[in-house]
Write an enzyme that holds these catalytic residues in place. Structure first.
Site, PDB file in Angstrom:
ATOM      1  N   SER A 211      15.088 109.951  -0.565  1.00 57.73           N
ATOM      2  CA  SER A 211      14.830 111.347  -0.180  1.00 57.73           C
ATOM      3  C   SER A 211      15.772 111.744   0.945  1.00 57.73           C
ATOM      4  O   SER A 211      16.808 111.099   1.148  1.00 57.73           O
ATOM      5  CB  SER A 211      13.364 111.527   0.219  1.00 57.73           C
ATOM      6  OG  SER A 211      13.056 112.902   0.345  1.00 57.73           O
ATOM      7  N   ASN A 212      15.422 112.775   1.687  1.00 57.29           N
ATOM      8  CA  ASN A 212      16.265 113.233   2.799  1.00 57.29           C
ATOM      9  C   ASN A 212      15.361 113.787   3.898  1.00 57.29           C
ATOM     10  O   ASN A 212      14.143 113.709   3.800  1.00 57.29           O
ATOM     11  CB  ASN A 212      17.266 114.279   2.293  1.00 57.29           C
ATOM     12  CG  ASN A 212      16.546 115.434   1.629  1.00 57.29           C
ATOM     13  OD1 ASN A 212      15.829 116.188   2.274  1.00 57.29           O
ATOM     14  ND2 ASN A 212      16.696 115.545   0.306  1.00 57.29           N
ATOM     15  N   ARG A 213      15.967 114.353   4.925  1.00 59.05           N
ATOM     16  CA  ARG A 213      15.210 114.725   6.131  1.00 59.05           C
ATOM     17  C   ARG A 213      14.594 116.126   6.083  1.00 59.05           C
ATOM     18  O   ARG A 213      14.089 116.619   7.085  1.00 59.05           O
ATOM     19  CB  ARG A 213      16.128 114.652   7.347  1.00 59.05           C
ATOM     20  CG  ARG A 213      16.657 113.268   7.635  1.00 59.05           C
ATOM     21  CD  ARG A 213      17.609 113.309   8.832  1.00 59.05           C
ATOM     22  NE  ARG A 213      18.332 112.067   8.943  1.00 59.05           N
ATOM     23  CZ  ARG A 213      17.836 110.957   9.494  1.00 59.05           C
ATOM     24  NH1 ARG A 213      16.608 110.956   9.971  1.00 59.05           N
ATOM     25  NH2 ARG A 213      18.558 109.863   9.560  1.00 59.05           N
TER      26      ARG A 213
END
Ligand code: PMT
Length: 399
Positions: A211-213
């Site tokens: 995923s990412n932030r």
């Protein structure tokens, strides 16, 4: 664009419920948002909280006795009712609701409610059996038929110890209902907008993902700004910790593929699609059915495959398309490339390495670049305000 509450005269009616303490918090939040809050209390409300609590927070006189010559109501008995831009009754007891339904005016609150021409929101709070009673249900139906918004009640544990419907909804939700009502005459009334938000999660196995932030804050802020201007809004949301905003439809998804399906379905008859989500560009080619064991020999190479470009794939005559470009270098040239490649009307170039900007923050600094070569730099602003700047542009493109 200022908050719709900024400078707005709000009449807050408080009736006698244990939940009256939450009205103090509501008065505080509304005052902080710039509203001019006139509190009108019943005598039973004063058994739970004092007029002084409200007066200290709103810095305005509180009306509790219609015959007190020292109060504004004693001088002009309908002044608060006439000044109000919106009226909220929170908590609204069964007794107050009954009085409203029957047009009684025998105390300060019922006089104000009968005399106002402003939109009214009623937030019921009472014992579950009192709420379920057919008399209360009939009275609430009468109020609804008159165009009054009934917000709540929530289901949960009540003062009686019973668990059921009867709790006052949260202050955040009451303010959400106010925004919906106030937005009805906004410049996007009658428009439909889809906003994507958050970072998709691409599973490696049942417990791990790529995923990412992204927190979803930017997408949710755009959605709330659009709602506050009267649009019918759908958020397609990747997993996150944000509460669903009142008055917005939220479709929860996890993966890029689920987001694609939801965005395509939701965009069928809308005016604009705003892709603020950080969609994974790559996903594991195979996702294991069981948790991968660290003890056993596991390939250290994760095989990835490209996800589909969601925003590039949605295209229809008249649909306004807005994309974001999250960049850490060559901000504007990279954004220009994405604007053209994805067939967008507008791209929001976002330097995600700048202080107070990008992932997780409450503020954002963006450059708005449109397909006609227009360029705007609104500066560092709260994400809600950035949302309004984007919507100002969208409004200009709408047919
Ligand atoms: O959620 P927050 O914590 O508030 O953070 C906000 C944000 C930084 C995530 C947001 O402001 C932002 O920049 N969103 C876009 C993130 C992104 O994925 O950028 P990109 O440059 O990789 O993608 C370009 C555009 O294509 C984006 O509109 C993206 O939604 C879209 N896209 C990308 C990949 C894909 N498979 N399909 C897409 O539609």
């Amino acid at each position: 664009m200022p908050s719709p509450l900024d400078g707005l005269p709000v009449a807050l009616g408080v009736s006698g419920s244990i939940a009256a303490y939450k009205a103090v918090d509501l008065a505080s939040k509304l005052t902080q948002a710039g509203a001019l809050v006139d509190v009108v209390m019943t005598s039973s409300a004063q058994k739970f909280v004092t007029p002084l609590s409200f007066q200290s927070i709103t810095h305005r006189p509180v009306t509790s006795d219609p015959f007190d010559p020292q109060t504004e109501m004693g001088i002009d008995h309908v002044a608060v009712a006439e000044r109000a831009g919106i009226v909220v009754v929170a908590p609204a007891t069964a007794n107050t609701i009954a009085k409203m339904a029957h047009g009684l005016a025998d105390d300060a609150l019922s006089v104000m409610l009968l005399a106002t021409a402003a939109p009214v929101i009623v937030c019921p709070a009472m014992d579950g059996n009192m709420y379920a009673n057919s008399a209360t249900q009939y009275n609430l139906g009468t109020l609804k038929d008159r165009g009054i918004t009934i917000a709540g009640p929530a289901v949960g544990r009540m003062a009686s110890g019973l668990v059921g419907a009867g709790r006052l909804i949260e202050v955040r939700e009451i303010i959400g209902h106010m925004s919906v009502v106030l937005g009805r005459s906004g410049d996007l009334a009658g428009r439909k907008i889809v906003v994507s938000a958050g970072g998709t999660q691409e599973p490696i196995d049942p417990v791990r993902f790529i995923s990412n932030r992204s927190s979803g804050k930017m997408g949710y802020a755009i959605a709330e700004a659009a709602r506050d201007r009267g649009a019918a809004v759908t958020i397609v949301a990747a997993p996150g910790a944000l509460a669903d905003p009142v008055g917005v439809q939220v479709v929860h998804v996890e993966t890029a593929m689920e987001m694609q399906n939801a965005v395509v379905a939701a965009s069928e008859d809308v005016d604009a699609l705003i892709m603020a989500a950080a969609v994974a560009d790559w996903r594991p080619r195979d996702s294991a059915d069981q948790k991968l064991k660290t003890g056993k020999a596991v390939s250290s190479e994760l095989q990835l495959e490209k996800t589909s470009d969601i925003v590039a794939g949605v295209s229809r005559e008249g649909l306004v398309k807005v994309g974001f470009a999250a960049e850490t270098e060559d901000l504007e040239s990279n954004a220009q490339g994405k604007l053209a490649k994805k067939g967008l009307d507008l791209i929001v170039a976002n330097d995600v390495s700048a202080e107070g900007s990008g992932f997780g923050s409450n503020t954002n600094e963006v450059v708005l670049i449109d397909a006609d070569g227009g360029r705007e730099t609104p500066g560092l602003l709260p994400k809600y305000e950035v949302g309004h700047r984007i919507l100002d542009k969208v409004r200009g493109y709408l047919k």
